[in-house]
Write an enzyme that holds these catalytic residues in place. Structure first.
Site, PDB file in Angstrom:
ATOM      1  N   TYR A  86       0.818  -1.219   0.000  1.00  0.00           N
ATOM      2  CA  TYR A  86       0.000   0.000   0.000  1.00  0.00           C
ATOM      3  C   TYR A  86       0.854   1.271   0.000  1.00  0.00           C
ATOM      4  O   TYR A  86       0.343   2.370  -0.192  1.00  0.00           O
ATOM      5  CB  TYR A  86      -0.947   0.023   1.209  1.00  0.00           C
ATOM      6  CG  TYR A  86      -2.011  -1.057   1.176  1.00  0.00           C
ATOM      7  CD1 TYR A  86      -2.371  -1.689  -0.016  1.00  0.00           C
ATOM      8  CD2 TYR A  86      -2.671  -1.454   2.326  1.00  0.00           C
ATOM      9  CE1 TYR A  86      -3.337  -2.671  -0.044  1.00  0.00           C
ATOM     10  CE2 TYR A  86      -3.645  -2.438   2.299  1.00  0.00           C
ATOM     11  CZ  TYR A  86      -3.974  -3.051   1.113  1.00  0.00           C
ATOM     12  OH  TYR A  86      -4.935  -4.027   1.075  1.00  0.00           O
TER      13      TYR A  86
ATOM     14  N   LYS B 218       3.753 -15.306   1.382  1.00  0.00           N
ATOM     15  CA  LYS B 218       3.722 -16.130   0.170  1.00  0.00           C
ATOM     16  C   LYS B 218       5.171 -16.341  -0.271  1.00  0.00           C
ATOM     17  O   LYS B 218       5.584 -15.895  -1.351  1.00  0.00           O
ATOM     18  CB  LYS B 218       2.900 -15.441  -0.921  1.00  0.00           C
ATOM     19  CG  LYS B 218       1.419 -15.399  -0.644  1.00  0.00           C
ATOM     20  CD  LYS B 218       0.726 -16.714  -0.924  1.00  0.00           C
ATOM     21  CE  LYS B 218       0.650 -16.984  -2.416  1.00  0.00           C
ATOM     22  NZ  LYS B 218       0.086 -18.338  -2.691  1.00  0.00           N
TER      23      LYS B 218
ATOM     24  N   ASP C 155      -2.453 -18.047   1.568  1.00  0.00           N
ATOM     25  CA  ASP C 155      -3.671 -18.637   0.977  1.00  0.00           C
ATOM     26  C   ASP C 155      -4.106 -19.862   1.774  1.00  0.00           C
ATOM     27  O   ASP C 155      -5.306 -20.041   2.051  1.00  0.00           O
ATOM     28  CB  ASP C 155      -3.461 -18.975  -0.506  1.00  0.00           C
ATOM     29  CG  ASP C 155      -2.206 -19.785  -0.773  1.00  0.00           C
ATOM     30  OD1 ASP C 155      -1.298 -19.807   0.091  1.00  0.00           O
ATOM     31  OD2 ASP C 155      -2.124 -20.423  -1.840  1.00  0.00           O
TER      32      ASP C 155
ATOM     33  N   ASP D 198      -4.870  -7.257   5.800  1.00  0.00           N
ATOM     34  CA  ASP D 198      -6.119  -6.569   5.488  1.00  0.00           C
ATOM     35  C   ASP D 198      -7.210  -7.609   5.199  1.00  0.00           C
ATOM     36  O   ASP D 198      -8.321  -7.558   5.737  1.00  0.00           O
ATOM     37  CB  ASP D 198      -5.881  -5.685   4.248  1.00  0.00           C
ATOM     38  CG  ASP D 198      -6.931  -4.615   4.090  1.00  0.00           C
ATOM     39  OD1 ASP D 198      -7.842  -4.541   4.932  1.00  0.00           O
ATOM     40  OD2 ASP D 198      -6.841  -3.855   3.106  1.00  0.00           O
TER      41      ASP D 198
ATOM     42  N   ASP E 179     -10.200  -9.195   8.076  1.00  0.00           N
ATOM     43  CA  ASP E 179     -11.627  -9.043   7.787  1.00  0.00           C
ATOM     44  C   ASP E 179     -12.319 -10.399   7.754  1.00  0.00           C
ATOM     45  O   ASP E 179     -13.441 -10.551   8.241  1.00  0.00           O
ATOM     46  CB  ASP E 179     -11.842  -8.324   6.455  1.00  0.00           C
ATOM     47  CG  ASP E 179     -12.031  -6.824   6.662  1.00  0.00           C
ATOM     48  OD1 ASP E 179     -11.603  -6.318   7.713  1.00  0.00           O
ATOM     49  OD2 ASP E 179     -12.614  -6.170   5.782  1.00  0.00           O
TER      50      ASP E 179
END
Ligand code: NAD
Length: 368
Positions: free
Chosen positions: A142, A192, A225, A249, A253
């Site tokens: 970001y 990852k 993942d 993020d 959530d």
């Protein structure tokens, strides 16, 4: 010794409504537990824009840097949608996070027994769940450069850059290990590393910090993942999860929804320790200003109350008092007290925001 200091920024929409209930809780701890705070209150977001033409004045920013902890309600609302980007209410919150350098975002996913049926997952998968996601908040994709949309030949190309320095990874890893020591003593780091160099570095640095400083904490690694799948399959296997800004993020959530309503979710954003050893800290509910119900006494104040419980635990070293407050919330829910967002069956009558606050105070009294 002077009292610990708290800056309260109620903000917009339901922010002031839910914060009024937290004020009752703060006053209760002063009166009944000999735990008084020096509380000051100021404006942020649209409320600050209305008064000063900016979503956060320099004076308020300076105050936030000085106090032991900041407690924020929510910012934003349709009234401010057309404002220039530079003065939108959210810029006030972003400025606080940036200038306080709050790199470690704590998002608990905790399932109160009384609300286990709220989850989209089966009761036995979520009942009693208590995990903490630590998301790196000030770096990663970001913020990385280069970024933008450029022209390449006949088409546009969107670019963002995932970039992490060793020190950025190490400091958020330390924050996760410290937390784990106060909880279940387990950290799972997610990245990852199979497809991203930044993930390889992330895994290396977390491992190095672990070996050098936190070998007593159990550490595991998981691809993000696979972690998302495991969060839905059997979330109780986790204690603390530490991950980068982007994965955090998404994962926080997803984990939040394991537990039901947005009106229940607290958060903390922590920075480096200040001179007194306490971390720079901002506590806030995950929800926004909920303009659709603002001013109607319908908002659930529990997310904001639980954010204050996090402040007790992480800024003021009052873990037992934080437990006390969380137990009071648990009791109120077990007794069937519900704001409108928590109603499950037809015919149930909701309580108002202030009635929920009063019920929490009554449960605190009952627990003495
Ligand atoms: P929101 O979280 O404000 O509301 C989403 C839905 O959840 C609404 O239906 C709302 O009524 C409900 N809800 C939220 N909190 C609740 C509570 N405590 N009790 C009962 N119901 C609750 O998200 P949104 O509608 O997408 O955004 C509204 C405004 O808030 C926007 O201006 C947005 O930019 C801002 N926002 C601010 C923050 C923040 O201050 N940290 C976070 C998210 C959104």
């Amino acid at each position: 010794m002077s009292n610990p200091s708290l800056l309260i920024l109620p903000g917009d929409g339901i922010g002031p409504e839910v914060m009024a209930e937290v004020r009752k809780v703060i006053d209760w701890f002063g009166a009944k537990r000999d735990l008084a705070f020096d509380v000051s209150e100021d404006l942020v977001g649209g409320a600050a824009y209305d008064a000063h033409g900016t979503p956060l004045t320099d004076e308020t920013m300076a105050k936030a840097q000085e106090v032991d902890a900041v407690l924020l309600g929510a910012v934003g609302g349709p009234k401010y949608d057309a404002l220039d980007f530079s003065v939108k209410p959210e810029r006030g919150l972003l400025r606080l996070r940036k200038e306080m350098d709050l790199f470690s975002n704590l998002r608990p996913a905790q399932c109160f027994d009384a609300l286990a049926d709220f989850s989209s997952l089966k009761r036995d998968v979520v009942a009693g769940l208590d995990i903490m996601i630590v998301r790196e908040l000030t770096s990663g994709i970001y913020f990385g450069e280069p970024r933008g949309i450029i022209k390449e030949g006949n088409e546009r190309v969107g670019i963002n850059t995932q970039r992490y320095t060793e020190s950025e990874i190490a400091r958020v890893a330390r924050s996760a290990f410290e937390l784990a020591r106060r909880r279940g003593n387990k950290v799972c780091s997610m990245e990852k590393a199979n497809v991203m160099e930044s993930g390889i570095l992330w895994r290396d640095v977390v491992t190095e910090v672990h070996q050098a400083e936190y070998a007593d904490v159990e550490l595991s690694h998981m691809y993000a993942d696979a972690g998302a799948m495991q969060l839905c399959r059997w979330p109780k296997q986790f204690d603390v999860i530490v991950t980068d800004n982007l994965f955090g993020d998404l994962l926080s959530d997803a984990a939040a929804m394991l537990t039901g309503s947005l009106g229940m979710l607290p958060s903390a954003s922590l920075g480096a320790p200040m001179g007194n050893g306490r971390p720079k800290a901002l506590y806030e509910p995950v929800h926004g200003s909920a303009p659709d119900i603002a001013g109607q006494g319908k908002a659930n104040p529990i997310a904001c109350v639980l954010s204050f419980a996090m402040a007790l635990r992480y800024s003021f070293d009052q873990g037992a008092e934080a437990d006390r407050l969380e137990a009071a919330v648990e009791k109120v829910l077990a007794d069937g007290v519900r704001t409108a967002d928590l109603l499950q069956a037809e015919g149930e009558t909701p309580v108002s925001t202030s009635e929920m606050g009063d019920a929490i105070i009554a449960a605190l009294d009952a627990g003495l």
